[in-house]
Design a protein around this motif. Structure first.
Motif, PDB file in Angstrom:
ATOM      1  N   ALA A   1      -3.158  -0.110 -12.502  1.00 22.58           N
ATOM      2  CA  ALA A   1      -2.586   0.426 -11.263  1.00 22.58           C
ATOM      3  C   ALA A   1      -2.548  -0.676 -10.218  1.00 22.58           C
TER       4      ALA A   1
ATOM      5  N   SER B   1      -0.277  -0.074  -7.174  1.00 21.27           N
ATOM      6  CA  SER B   1      -0.159   1.261  -6.600  1.00 21.27           C
ATOM      7  C   SER B   1      -0.439   1.240  -5.106  1.00 21.27           C
TER       8      SER B   1
ATOM      9  N   ASP C   1      -0.075   3.907  -1.402  1.00 18.13           N
ATOM     10  CA  ASP C   1       0.207   5.205  -0.805  1.00 18.13           C
ATOM     11  C   ASP C   1       0.569   5.025   0.658  1.00 18.13           C
TER      12      ASP C   1
ATOM     13  N   LYS D   1      -0.848  12.985   1.780  1.00 18.04           N
ATOM     14  CA  LYS D   1      -0.041  11.907   1.205  1.00 18.04           C
ATOM     15  C   LYS D   1       1.434  12.159   1.520  1.00 18.04           C
TER      16      LYS D   1
ATOM     17  N   ILE E   1       3.906   9.625   0.642  1.00 22.18           N
ATOM     18  CA  ILE E   1       4.576   9.041  -0.509  1.00 22.18           C
ATOM     19  C   ILE E   1       3.601   8.069  -1.160  1.00 22.18           C
ATOM     20  N   GLY E   2       3.729   7.845  -2.457  1.00 22.95           N
ATOM     21  CA  GLY E   2       2.862   6.863  -3.089  1.00 22.95           C
ATOM     22  C   GLY E   2       2.561   7.205  -4.531  1.00 22.95           C
ATOM     23  N   ASN E   3       1.869   6.315  -5.198  1.00 22.57           N
ATOM     24  CA  ASN E   3       1.610   6.503  -6.617  1.00 22.57           C
ATOM     25  C   ASN E   3       0.149   6.275  -7.006  1.00 22.57           C
TER      26      ASN E   3
ATOM     27  N   THR F   1      -1.452   8.595  -9.741  1.00 21.07           N
ATOM     28  CA  THR F   1      -0.443   9.136 -10.639  1.00 21.07           C
ATOM     29  C   THR F   1      -0.822   8.845 -12.091  1.00 21.07           C
TER      30      THR F   1
END
Lengths: 228, 691
Positions: free
Chosen positions: B432, B435, B437, B461, B463-465, B468
């Motif tokens: 990650a 990654s 956010d 949150k 937007i973001g990953n 995930t």
């Protein structure tokens, strides 16, 4: 001519409060700090045209300051005197402190100049007929930094003069001798200019370095502080 | 070019470096350290320069935080992913620390000289050491030549210094330092006449052997070339052609606590001090009036409040004034204290000679600062006002409250709230590495009295990953390795606590917190700290009884419970703003060990800190990174905006992901609350007293 400082009447008011109840104390605080001009004559307008008549009417020590390279000019009123250091304040409460004609402190203008140490024979700090001005002098400029002294920048300055000329500051013409002061210290060089009345040594106009962050400030003395 | 000359190109370049010219500032290499492209230079960044670099090439990509921790010591923390390292399509995620020490700086006639270690104390993928010299030879041209070991000794070595151990996963390796084959490297950097543009060429001693074992990287040539452009100060872009077969790109964003984005000291100046006249009225009769304190404070409070200064308690006699004051805005306490003193000198009856100000932080009365009015009058505006005033000022530990009968301002209950964007970048967890956010955090505090408050924090949150595809950790004690599981869309309850701050003695602070203490744990925690104001060190202890919170349930708990306890030693070195902290105790996973933290704080409010935790948990069970370590950068809002504010933004790297050495992440701990209020800190920031 007596050109007192702004706060002197207020001090009198405070002195009186201790023996006449608390109400004058509160009044004094509000008068001095909250609305410092309430007890004073109205300063000549910055936006309007400054005239000699208004300056005379104002009746207090007054300078005009402008950061070199900026358009805005501020009027600053003599508001405090400590020993021979006079602090002038603008309507935005920005401060310039001067010892004689030498700017020794600035506040609120960006990159504060905390203090300046000068030689005992510094003619910019102590009014001296121009014939007696030294060729070289030293100063320490103090800026915010780590420790109680902050960062000290020590410079050695040499003074040179050029042909006498005439300047006009708000309707008054002065015959002056221009002096150029070239200063050099660790990693910094700057040049100050003073327009000085030859006989008395009174500096009426100057361009002075106040630090690397701000650069230079132009000072016109509209009405000098004096104890006479 | 004859081969013999080609092989000794760096030495030749070094010889050219005897020309007289002044040093140029350092630039960034592809991986974000100061250097050429892949090779280092002997130049270092300006003191305290902090740079974030994002870079990528055909073989490696990731991020780097570089910090000039001392004027001659540069540190870089890398979070890199190396493609095809352990097998085709199998990447290696590597966290590493680089150090470079400049032995001496460049002079008119001599080059600068530096020694460095990449992947310090780890014999991993980037492990190497070097000695390097650099010299500006005029016309914007800087020449560099050096000698490398490890990766930097891999291409056409000229000699060998013992046997270098084979690369390993050993988290603390030092046998490899300056051992094995050594090779020459060097290069040129030219500052082009176009502002911000520079060109680079280097002869690399890195053979890229590891990249060629499984991957399709081809080492065609040792020569690398680059073009770099700095459109505005603090933003630098670089493009590179490497080894005759590869391309690289770099983006670096840098800042410096000594170089604020907005001008410092811009705004409202202080009230000038006017001395009392020699024959001033010394009568104290005015103080006999029982209403005087209330009337004076009623008049002073609105004067101070526009600058964020709130009077909590006041005691005024004919000779002395004691004020307990909360400073909500001014970043420097000494500036706030100086401004209050100036105001008092103008406002108070002449008989009041002693001014005592006690800053209150998080409800705690800290240090009392006592100034005599006559000293203030005698020192203001003078050349030595700074040192003279510090010498005549007294500092002593404050009682938490003034005596009974004191005027206390009726400001409780007090409700405050705020909404701020938060952008965490997760570079620490394998798989990650990129990654990120964008979160919105809402926080609120309801203060029932000076010491007692209810505090909450919610995050949503946007937007973001981060998180995930996260799967539950296989660790037997997943106190942090399940971190990603908690990164749901939200809203996430980060904190909901009742907190009580108080003092056991004038020099002993205490705090009790209960509730949802952090995102992953709830419970009760108590802390005590003994730190007299005239001392540059303190001792603290903290005990917490906690239970792990559930992932998807805002208020639920999992079964795991534990008791965590630490003793802490705090030391403010007084050297370049460096502070050190050692914690010893039992961590969340039940492991026992030590955390060492070092930070450097700047007058502008910047802080860069790092920690390493070593415990009895085996490296194999630690989770990512073998042991717990992290870096945090804190930048005050005042540095970026023309506001007087104490707010700041923090960016943390590598502080999560491992189960070993995991601390409870409560709100502000006592030392963080009071560390600005001891004599060492007042000494460092006393210049602001007159601002």
């Amino acid at each position: 001519m007596i050109r007192p400082i702004l706060a002197a009447p207020a001090l009198g008011l405070l002195a009186a409060c201790s023996s006449s109840g608390t109400s004058p104390v509160v009044t004094a605080i509000k008068g001095v700090i909250l609305s410092s001009t309430a007890e004073q004559p109205e300063a000549p307008s910055v936006g309007g045209k400054v005239t000699r008549e208004k300056i005379e009417e104002f009746g207090l020590a007054l300078i005009r300051g402008r950061i070199e390279g900026e358009d805005l000019t501020n009027l600053l009123t003599g508001t405090a005197v400590n020993d021979q250091y006079v602090t002038y304040i603008s309507s935005f409460r920005q401060n310039i402190t001067m010892l004689g004609g030498l700017v020794t402190g600035t506040r609120g203008m960006g990159g504060d100049l905390l203090a300046v140490r000068n030689d005992a024979n510094d003619p910019i700090a102590y009014i001296t007929p121009t014939d007696d001005w030294p060729v070289t002098l030293t100063r320490d400029y103090r800026f915010p930094g780590v420790g109680p002294s902050g960062d000290t920048l020590s410079v050695t300055c040499s003074l040179t003069t050029s042909a006498a000329t005439v300047i006009t500051i708000v309707e008054v013409t002065y015959e002056v001798t221009p002096f150029t002061e070239s200063c050099e210290g660790y990693g910094v060089e700057f040049t100050n200019t003073y327009f000085t009345e030859t006989d008395t040594g009174q500096i009426w106009q100057s361009l002075q370095w106040i630090g690397e962050k701000v650069g230079y400030v132009n000072i016109d003395v509209l009405e000098p502080y004096s104890l006479e | 070019m004859p081969k013999s000359l080609f092989r000794h190109l760096p030495a030749g370049l070094a010889l050219i470096a005897t020309t007289v010219a002044s040093a140029q500032s350092a630039s960034f290499s592809l991986n974000g350290t100061s250097g050429l492209i892949d090779m280092p230079t002997a130049q270092v960044l300006p003191d305290a320069e902090t740079a974030w670099t994002f870079s990528g090439s055909g073989t490696v990509y990731g991020g780097t935080l570089t910090f000039q921790i001392l004027p001659n010591l540069e540190t870089s923390v890398h979070f890199m992913t190396v493609n095809d390292w352990t097998g085709l399509g199998e990447a290696l995620f590597d966290q590493s620390l680089d150090l470079k020490y400049q032995i001496f700086a460049e002079t008119d006639t001599l080059p600068s000289l530096a020694v460095g270690s990449n992947d310090f104390l780890s014999n991993g993928a980037f492990s190497s050491e070097y000695i390097v010299a650099s010299k500006n030879v005029g016309h914007g041209l800087t020449v560099t030549g050096g000698l490398g070991w490890g990766r930097l000794g891999g291409y056409r070595p000229i000699a060998s210094l013992g046997q270098r151990p084979a690369p390993s996963d050993d988290p603390l390796a030092y046998d490899q330092l300056f051992r094995g084959d050594m090779a020459l490297f060097g290069g040129l950097e030219w500052d082009a006449p176009v502002k911000g543009l520079s060109l680079k060429a280097e002869y690399s001693s890195d053979a890229y052997l590891g990249e060629q074992v499984h991957g399709d990287f081809e080492h065609v040539s040792p020569l690398n070339f680059g073009i770099e452009y700095e459109p505005i100060r603090g933003v630098s872009l670089g493009g590179y052609y490497k080894y005759g077969s590869d391309f690289g790109l770099r983006l670096t964003i840098s800042g410096n606590p000594y170089r604020p984005i907005v001008p410092s000291d811009f705004g409202i100046g202080p009230v000038p001090v006017n001395p009392r006249l020699g024959d001033y009225n010394r009568s104290e009769k005015w103080a006999d009036n029982s209403l005087v304190t209330e009337l004076l404070v009623s008049a002073l409070a609105p004067v101070l409040e526009p600058e964020g200064l709130v009077i909590e308690q006041a005691l005024i006699t004919g000779n002395t004034i004691d004020l307990y004051v909360t400073n909500n805005n001014m970043p420097q306490t000494t500036k706030a204290v100086g401004r209050i003193m100036r105001t008092l000198s103008v406002a108070l009856p002449h008989s009041v000679e002693v001014f005592r100000i006690t800053p209150v932080a998080s409800g705690l009365a800290t240090t009392t600062i006592e100034v005599r009015r006559s000293d203030l009058e005698a020192q203001v505006d003078r050349p030595d006002a700074g040192p003279d005033s510090f010498a005549t000022t007294r500092f002593f530990d404050a009682a938490n409250n003034l005596p009974d009968g004191t005027w206390s301002r009726d400001i409780y209950p007090d409700f405050t709230w705020g909404i701020i964007p938060v952008i965490p970048v997760n570079l620490a967890v394998n798989g990650a590495a990129a990654s990120i956010d964008v979160l919105l955090n809402a926080n609120a505090s309801y203060r029932l009295s000076r010491g007692l408050s209810l505090n909450g924090s919610l995050t949503q949150k946007l937007i973001g990953n981060i998180g995930t595809g996260a799967v539950p950790s296989a660790s037997p004690t997943p106190v942090r390795s399940d971190f990603a599981q908690y990164q749901t869309g939200g809203p996430i309850l980060d904190r909901l606590t009742a907190d009580y701050d108080f003092k056991l003695t004038p020099s002993t602070y205490a705090r009790v917190s209960a509730g949802y203490l952090e995102r992953m744990f709830g419970g009760v925690t108590g802390e005590a700290l003994w730190m007299p104001t005239n001392q540059n060190w303190g001792i603290g202890a903290e005990v917490g009884a906690v239970q792990q919170r559930a992932y998807g349930d805002m208020f639920g708990f999992k079964d795991y419970q534990t008791v965590t306890a630490h003793a802490s030693l705090y030391w403010d070195t007084g050297y370049h703003g460096i502070e050190a902290q050692i914690d010893v105790g039992k961590y969340l996973a039940g492991d026992v060990g030590t955390t060492v933290s070092v930070s450097r704080r700047f007058e502008s409010g910047w802080e860069v800190s790092g920690f390493v935790a070593m415990t009895d948990m085996p490296f194999s069970e630690y989770g990512e990174g073998n042991f717990s370590k992290g870096v945090t950068l804190t930048i005050p809002l005042r540095w970026t905006m023309p506001l007087e504010t104490r707010s700041s933004t923090s960016i943390a790297l590598g502080a999560v992901g491992g189960d070993g050495g995991a601390h409870l992440q409560t709100g502000e701990r006592l030392y963080s609350t009071i560390r600005d209020y001891d004599v060492v800190d007042f000494n460092e920031t006393w210049g602001a007293f007159w601002q």
